[in-house]
Design a protein around this motif. Structure first.
Motif, PDB file in Angstrom:
ATOM      1  N   HIS A 135      -3.582 -11.005   8.590  1.00  0.00           N
ATOM      2  CA  HIS A 135      -3.444 -12.416   8.957  1.00  0.00           C
ATOM      3  C   HIS A 135      -4.715 -13.202   8.628  1.00  0.00           C
ATOM      4  O   HIS A 135      -4.683 -14.160   7.855  1.00  0.00           O
ATOM      5  N   ASN A 159       0.891 -10.610   8.514  1.00  0.00           N
ATOM      6  CA  ASN A 159       1.240 -11.038   7.164  1.00  0.00           C
ATOM      7  C   ASN A 159       1.190  -9.831   6.237  1.00  0.00           C
ATOM      8  O   ASN A 159       0.203  -9.089   6.238  1.00  0.00           O
ATOM      9  N   THR A 163      -3.449 -12.608   0.305  1.00  0.00           N
ATOM     10  CA  THR A 163      -3.968 -13.944   0.041  1.00  0.00           C
ATOM     11  C   THR A 163      -5.298 -13.778  -0.705  1.00  0.00           C
ATOM     12  O   THR A 163      -5.775 -12.662  -0.906  1.00  0.00           O
ATOM     13  N   GLY A 168      -2.638  -7.960   2.541  1.00  0.00           N
ATOM     14  CA  GLY A 168      -1.545  -7.924   3.503  1.00  0.00           C
ATOM     15  C   GLY A 168      -1.464  -6.593   4.233  1.00  0.00           C
ATOM     16  O   GLY A 168      -1.978  -5.572   3.785  1.00  0.00           O
ATOM     17  N   HIS A 189       8.526 -18.251   2.650  1.00  0.00           N
ATOM     18  CA  HIS A 189       7.420 -18.947   1.996  1.00  0.00           C
ATOM     19  C   HIS A 189       7.647 -18.960   0.485  1.00  0.00           C
ATOM     20  O   HIS A 189       8.040 -17.944  -0.093  1.00  0.00           O
ATOM     21  N   SER A 355       0.584 -20.381   4.470  1.00  0.00           N
ATOM     22  CA  SER A 355       0.698 -19.635   5.720  1.00  0.00           C
ATOM     23  C   SER A 355       0.043 -18.262   5.634  1.00  0.00           C
ATOM     24  O   SER A 355       0.083 -17.589   4.604  1.00  0.00           O
ATOM     25  N   ALA A 356      -0.534 -17.851   6.757  1.00  0.00           N
ATOM     26  CA  ALA A 356      -1.062 -16.487   6.887  1.00  0.00           C
ATOM     27  C   ALA A 356      -0.139 -15.649   7.765  1.00  0.00           C
ATOM     28  O   ALA A 356      -0.563 -14.650   8.347  1.00  0.00           O
ATOM     29  N   HIS A 357       1.123 -16.074   7.867  1.00  0.00           N
ATOM     30  CA  HIS A 357       2.141 -15.351   8.627  1.00  0.00           C
ATOM     31  C   HIS A 357       3.230 -14.830   7.686  1.00  0.00           C
ATOM     32  O   HIS A 357       3.486 -15.427   6.640  1.00  0.00           O
ATOM     33  N   CYS A 358       3.903 -13.789   8.104  1.00  0.00           N
ATOM     34  CA  CYS A 358       5.094 -13.340   7.378  1.00  0.00           C
ATOM     35  C   CYS A 358       6.144 -14.445   7.360  1.00  0.00           C
ATOM     36  O   CYS A 358       6.322 -15.167   8.350  1.00  0.00           O
ATOM     37  N   GLU A 362       9.968 -11.136   5.154  1.00  0.00           N
ATOM     38  CA  GLU A 362       9.017 -10.099   5.569  1.00  0.00           C
ATOM     39  C   GLU A 362       9.216  -9.719   7.033  1.00  0.00           C
ATOM     40  O   GLU A 362       9.126  -8.538   7.407  1.00  0.00           O
TER      41      GLU A 362
END
Length: 412
Positions: A135, A159, A163, A168, A189, A355-358, A362
């Motif tokens: 994340h 995540n 990035t 991840g 995303h 985003s740094a989220h799934c 995912e």
């Protein structure tokens, strides 16, 4: 095991889960017009923190009167300490009643045990381990097992996509129960490269007509990633706010970063601004990366006072905007509150999904993987449609899935 959900239930913010009345996983706050905290109080013996963002760590110092043992990764400790000090300073400047004081901060430092991901540790009769969550730097999922070998895996914010800043998450252990975030359930995303290209194109269009670009960015994670992206395209930016301090911490933990060399170069090529120098930033074809990411406080409001009426300029939002924040108001209504004044925005507002989220795909993949390996209970939290996610899990897997409400208890 008994679980009591004290925050982040059918909402984003103030994550807090109490296990067996003894172990608290995260203890955060919820930003907005009025800051909200976990409900019903708590007196845990142990606190485990998944990562440093305030909605997961921001209220932990408020527990220090009972002196719990606190566990987190070394990076998370450094970043959470930085944010805690900054939060206290902001409260003192604005003469607000803070949720904790300097004595609590000292106890927080004294009581915290720093544990690397991948190392098993024992506390108060439980076996625990942190797993990379992908994340932000230092973010960890938490696996907890009791004496009867019943286990929980709590994702925190997670995540699985790389990035520019971090890799991840890839490792997921077996667990009897899964507690999973739901921030982007129902929303996939776009590919990262596609988002980056659209962001850069919009930014360059603005600069080419003499406009300025304000990039509100979370101090931890987003500021650093955006500067790396700008540097990769040869774009020089001013960087202001707590993201600079966060960078200095991150670079001391290079093993948690995907490309520490590029991160160093990005900050070396940027122009760092502190408070006294803000009025010297030229507002003509200028890019400013600054906190706060949701426009609620921070240096970004200083720049908006000067630019909010300028139709040539843009605000490029780079993350999730919680309901009740200036960022959400800007998107929904084209206005913000700035130092007690409601401002109608003439400046353009755009949002980009860094985003740094799934995303939806995912999140569903993680759930299916756990259920295929024997997980029997799933709890969905930290999202605006946790009920929909729980229903999808029940229909898709046949596994018991719940979307807790605030204060709910579950035993398994």
């Amino acid at each position: 095991m008994e679980l009591e959900f004290k925050g982040a239930c059918r909402e984003v913010g103030r994550s807090a889960i109490l296990v067996d009345g003894r172990i608290m996983m995260d203890y955060g706050l919820k930003p907005g017009e009025v800051t909200q905290y976990p409900v019903n109080g708590a007196r845990p013996e142990v606190v485990m923190v998944s990562h440093a963002h305030l909605d997961h760590s921001g209220a932990v110092p408020n527990l220090m009167d009972i002196a719990p043992d606190v566990f987190m990764t070394p990076m998370t400790f450094d970043l959470a300490s930085m944010l805690a000090r900054d939060t206290l300073k902001i409260a003192e400047r604005s003469r607000e009643i803070a949720a904790y004081d300097s004595t609590d901060l000292s106890r927080f430092v004294e009581n915290t045990h720093r544990v690397e991901t991948g190392l098993e540790f024992h506390t108060h009769g439980y076996k625990a381990q942190f797993y990379d969550a992908g994340h932000i730097p230092g973010a960890a999922a938490i696996r907890l097992e009791d004496k009867k070998e019943k286990s929980i895996y709590y994702t925190g914010d997670i995540n699985t996509i790389d990035t520019r800043l971090v890799s991840g998450a890839t490792e997921f252990p077996d667990s009897d129960a899964l507690i999973i975030e739901s921030t982007y359930f129902g929303n996939d995303h776009p590919p990262r490269k596609e988002i980056e290209r659209a962001f850069i194109d919009s930014l360059m269009d603005t600069l080419n007509v003499g406009g300025n670009v304000i990039v509100p960015a979370f101090a931890i994670g987003r500021t650093q990633e955006i500067l790396m992206l700008l540097d990769a395209h040869g774009i020089k930016a001013y960087v202001d706010g707590l993201g600079v301090s966060a960078y200095k911490i991150m670079i001391k933990h290079p093993d948690t970063l995907r490309n520490p060399t590029h991160l160093r170069r990005a900050f070396s090529n940027a122009i760092i601004v502190d408070g006294p120098k803000r009025d010297k930033v030229p507002l003509e074809s200028t890019v400013i990366v600054t906190t706060a990411g949701m426009l609620s406080g921070g240096p970004v409001l200083y720049y908006l006072k000067k630019l909010y009426k300028d139709p040539k300029s843009k605000i490029l939002l780079t993350g999730y905007q919680v309901e009740g924040t200036n960022g959400r108001m800007a998107l929904d209504n084209g206005m913000i509150e700035n130092d007690g004044v409601i401002q109608q925005l003439g400046i353009k507002v755009e949002q980009y999904d860094f985003s740094a989220h799934c995303g939806d795909k995912e999140l569903k993949g993680i759930v299916k993987d756990f259920c295929d390996r024997g997980t029997e209970h799933v709890f969905t939290m930290h999202g605006e449609d946790t009920e929909g996610f729980a229903e999808w899990i029940r229909n898709e897997t046949g596994i018991d899935a719940q979307a807790p409400q605030l204060g709910d208890h579950f035993t398994f």
